[in-house]
Design a protein around this motif. Sequence first.
Motif, PDB file in Angstrom:
ATOM      1  N   ALA A 102       0.830  -1.203   0.000  1.00  0.00           N
ATOM      2  CA  ALA A 102       0.000   0.000   0.000  1.00  0.00           C
ATOM      3  C   ALA A 102       0.868   1.258   0.000  1.00  0.00           C
ATOM      4  CB  ALA A 102      -0.919  -0.001   1.226  1.00  0.00           C
ATOM      5  N   VAL A 103       1.960   1.243   0.766  1.00  0.00           N
ATOM      6  CA  VAL A 103       2.793   2.440   0.882  1.00  0.00           C
ATOM      7  C   VAL A 103       3.594   2.675  -0.401  1.00  0.00           C
ATOM      8  CG1 VAL A 103       4.779   3.445   2.070  1.00  0.00           C
ATOM      9  CG2 VAL A 103       2.963   2.369   3.378  1.00  0.00           C
ATOM     10  N   THR A 104       4.238   1.613  -0.917  1.00  0.00           N
ATOM     11  CA  THR A 104       5.152   1.823  -2.040  1.00  0.00           C
ATOM     12  C   THR A 104       4.474   1.660  -3.397  1.00  0.00           C
ATOM     13  OG1 THR A 104       5.798  -0.491  -2.080  1.00  0.00           O
ATOM     14  CG2 THR A 104       7.098   0.954  -0.690  1.00  0.00           C
ATOM     15  N   GLN A 105       3.267   1.097  -3.440  1.00  0.00           N
ATOM     16  CA  GLN A 105       2.559   0.884  -4.704  1.00  0.00           C
ATOM     17  C   GLN A 105       3.389   0.068  -5.689  1.00  0.00           C
ATOM     18  OE1 GLN A 105      -0.604   2.533  -5.528  1.00  0.00           O
ATOM     19  NE2 GLN A 105      -0.707   2.910  -3.362  1.00  0.00           N
ATOM     20  N   THR A 106       4.167  -0.882  -5.177  1.00  0.00           N
ATOM     21  CA  THR A 106       5.029  -1.690  -6.029  1.00  0.00           C
ATOM     22  C   THR A 106       4.627  -3.149  -5.946  1.00  0.00           C
ATOM     23  OG1 THR A 106       6.805  -0.212  -5.418  1.00  0.00           O
ATOM     24  CG2 THR A 106       7.430  -2.209  -6.578  1.00  0.00           C
ATOM     25  N   PRO A 107       3.910  -3.663  -6.941  1.00  0.00           N
ATOM     26  CA  PRO A 107       3.518  -5.074  -6.877  1.00  0.00           C
ATOM     27  C   PRO A 107       4.719  -6.018  -6.864  1.00  0.00           C
ATOM     28  CG  PRO A 107       2.809  -4.046  -8.953  1.00  0.00           C
ATOM     29  CD  PRO A 107       3.372  -2.969  -8.111  1.00  0.00           C
TER      30      PRO A 107
END
Lengths: 169, 121
Positions: free
Chosen positions: A124-129
């Motif tokens: 959620a914080v980094t938006q990196t799947p």
Amino acid sequence: MKARRIAELAVLTAVALIIFIIELQIPNPFPIPGIKLGLANIVTVYAVYRYRAHEVAMIVAVRLLLGSIFGGNITALIYSASGAVLCLLGMLLLRRIIDERHLWTASVLGAVLHNTGQMAAALAVTQTPGLLAYYPFLLVSGCLAGAFTGLCVQFMLPRLNKFLEKKKE
Amino acid sequence: MKHRIVLTVCIALFALGLIGSAVVLLMPKKSTVVIRRDSEVLYTFNLSTAPDQTLVIPYGDSSNTVEIRDGAVRVKEAECPDKTCVNMGWLRSSAMPIVCLPNHLIIEFADADRGVDAISE
């Protein structure tokens, strides 16, 4: 709440914090964020099986907050807190199903839930799947660390109970 | 027998983790590397053509020093407390990015066609 109860919770929190800070001094051989032995959770697992839900939540909340201040890593609080919330909810449900003799399996699932919460927060914080690639490693380490802390509690419980009974006499 | 079910779930999770780890570690490298802060792209490199260099990427009072050498990339130094990104060493798997969670820094392989704003080609 009785003074005795508050004192017990405070002692448990202090013990958890001490373990937490000692663990910070142990170098981590695994270069993956989120992998930890989590020795302080020995106290959490013990508390889950001995105290009421809100009392356990109090211990964990104070441990998390003070731990992140003492450890000097406040940015990590969001990850550890979301992990802890998920872990606590899961374990409070699991203690109804699993008795004390099989407590270590509850601890394993608790650890995995903790890692799941951490992972969700990091996503959620980094938006990196791409971070999901760490998840299998977290699963493995969570199972091992959870089994270890769970077994610690399992071996400790009968001794501690004997000790506490002696005290009361 | 409820604990039997729980035990089975534990074992299944562990096995799943082992298999997943193996899959992740066997993912091949790619040549395009992207350095991002959260979702914002800071740098894009083509590792096979990029010259050796070190970049200091500041974040507030903290910073990360990224090194590119011999077609590989790593975080050389970091001012964060845990140094996880430094300990991860060189970027190896396309499935496993190097991350510095305290500084919100992510270094990962990307598909070449997305690297439009490559600065070092």
